[in-house]
Motif scaffolding. Sequence first.
Motif, short mmCIF file in Angstrom:
data_model
loop_
_atom_site.label_atom_id
_atom_site.label_comp_id
_atom_site.label_asym_id
_atom_site.label_seq_id
_atom_site.Cartn_x
_atom_site.Cartn_y
_atom_site.Cartn_z
N HIS A 178 -8.17 -2.43 2.17
CA HIS A 178 -9.20 -1.50 1.73
C HIS A 178 -10.34 -1.30 2.74
O HIS A 178 -10.77 -0.17 2.97
N LEU A 222 0.83 -1.20 0.00
CA LEU A 222 0.00 0.00 0.00
C LEU A 222 0.87 1.26 0.00
O LEU A 222 0.56 2.23 -0.69
N THR A 263 2.12 1.97 -3.46
CA THR A 263 1.12 2.48 -4.42
C THR A 263 0.64 3.89 -4.09
O THR A 263 -0.01 4.53 -4.93
N THR A 264 0.95 4.38 -2.89
CA THR A 264 0.46 5.72 -2.50
C THR A 264 1.57 6.70 -2.16
O THR A 264 1.28 7.88 -1.90
N THR A 307 -2.97 -4.93 -1.37
CA THR A 307 -3.54 -3.62 -1.02
C THR A 307 -5.05 -3.75 -0.77
O THR A 307 -5.59 -3.05 0.09
#
Length: 663
Positions: free
Chosen positions: A557, A480, A483-484, A553
């Motif tokens: 969520h 995560l 990806t962020t 990821t």
Amino acid sequence: MEPLGKNMLRVEPENFIDILEERRRGSDLSFAFRTFSPQPYYGVTPPSAKVLNSMVMESQYLRYIISEIAVESGEPCEGVKEEAMGLLEEMGQNLQLGFIRLLGFALSKIFKRVFSSIHVNEDGLLRLQQAIQEHPVILMPNHRSYIDFLVLSYIMFTYDLSIPVIAAGIPLMGMSLVGEILRRSGAFFIRRAIGSDKLYWAVLSEYVRTIVRTGYAPVEFYVEGLRSRTLKSLTPKLGMMQMVLEPFFTGEVYDVSLVPVSISYDRVLEETLLAHELLGIPKPKESTTGLLKARRVLEEDYGCMHVCFGKPVSVRALAQGRVNRGQFNLVPRDLPLNLSAELQQFVNGVAHLLVRLQEKSMVLSPWSLMTFILLQNPEGMDWDQLTHKTLWLKTLALHFGAHLNWSAQRSNSEVMSENVALHHSIVRIEKGRVQMVEEAGPGPVTQEEAVFKRAAPVLMCASYRNQALHVFSRTALVALAMTTAVSHRKEDIFSRFCFLQELFANEFIFMPGQAVEDFEEGCVGLQQCGVITITDQGLSVTEEEHETIVFLTAILHPFLETYEVVCRILCEEKFETFTEKSFISAVRDVLLKLLISGEVRSCECLSSDTQKNVLSALLRMGAAAKSRVAEQNEYRVNRAAVRRIWKTLGGGETPQMMSYSRL
């Protein structure tokens, strides 16, 4: 200095044996009334419960506290002493072999009926047997069901090991007949809310310390404090932990052995009750009548259960170079022990270590893996697709060090079909398609009631997924963060990882002060599976393993959505000063509307425990404040700080966190 317990977290698979197999072949009466001869601490016969209570009342420490309270309150010493005796009689256990035999007989009948097998690692029991004879032993199981402590005592009785005395909640004492049976089977009862009751704290702590320093019996308590309604590990509570360690700190015992115990279920008896509690339906009060009404659970199949006794952890070894016990040499024994910040940090670290060791030894069922896939496909999916994805996940879980109860004697399809059949109240297969089952009930229903009916099986599924979350938590957080983060540079990803770890500190168990080690563990896990490559330029996802990053990821969520939505509600709604109860009620009302409108997707957002964790995170991160008013906690939020966290969570702001020092 090396991180606390670093080399202990490598847990090898154990060999298990089904203890019910022999019970199915033999006489339960003969089993219950056989010769029982456990080897006690140092071979010395422990004192009676009456003598133990006398030792507590005559201790220098308790006499000092009684006299201090008498001076403060103006009451005569004898009156305070009488009150202390009453508290001791209320909480004290009265362990008697006759009642252990009675329980042994009754539980043999019950367990053979509800469980197909109870698997125990015999090597762990041999280690425990040795530890009991050498040092005071503290059994520290995870807590997932009301029957956890019954199972442990049953196993100890089966293997001729000293029956533990068990810290139990005071509501169990109020159950007529049952409460007394539990007391005589080794339970001592602790009030839920002790608060600032100085006398109660003194009696309880001296009672526990006396049991530890005399080696009266192994002490069993749940370091998580409460039964986990979500079936995942809870942040440890430190009160009992400090009590059992104090005799070591003060030099009254040479060492204390902490034994992590991992209990895992194919199916939990209270699965429906737990989901309802998370949705705000009050838990039924513990009572004998309620217990008798719940006997219909005996008609169901709950599959297999695994109990893994971990390697005893030496407190003396952990304290080497970290704790200076000499500081207590000049402190009179009758004075209360005030732990320094250093010792409090040590107690906290040990508590977290034991929970991590519980997680590492957990034996996971195929159903736990299947629920990961089902929750990411809430509208249902084809059986063949579920099979394919679960087998892929099985390989990934084994790479990450999971211990699975996956039979090699049956085909993968048979194993998975058996698990679906076991959980028929949650899922069903129709025409080759697997779907969650909505809760049955009278109709027609309102939109809100329809959401609750849909949410109950989702939360039940999530609880079984939660049993395996620890396997993926670090790799999922790295995924995560990748990806962020603002870039693929390791420093930026680590900064993002630290923000997420701090935010989710109540969702997953992390060793205090070991963010770098957690980040490295996640990175190495992904690298060894070929999911990422690590270069001087940073971290990058390999093209063929993009699906793995998407899956990892997606695990997070539901948590992300809950935290984002709660932050949004706190910013947009008129929350001024509020209690936890009013907060949960207001958030649930807003979430129901958002779920009906489709603005929120995951029913997991309705979990009251996750909502409480958001509030805890905001307190920890300085975005909320708590104060004590009229015997209850009141909260106030800093909307600007909450908005910053909300914005950072959505990737709109760069977190200001520690730098990565190992580049």
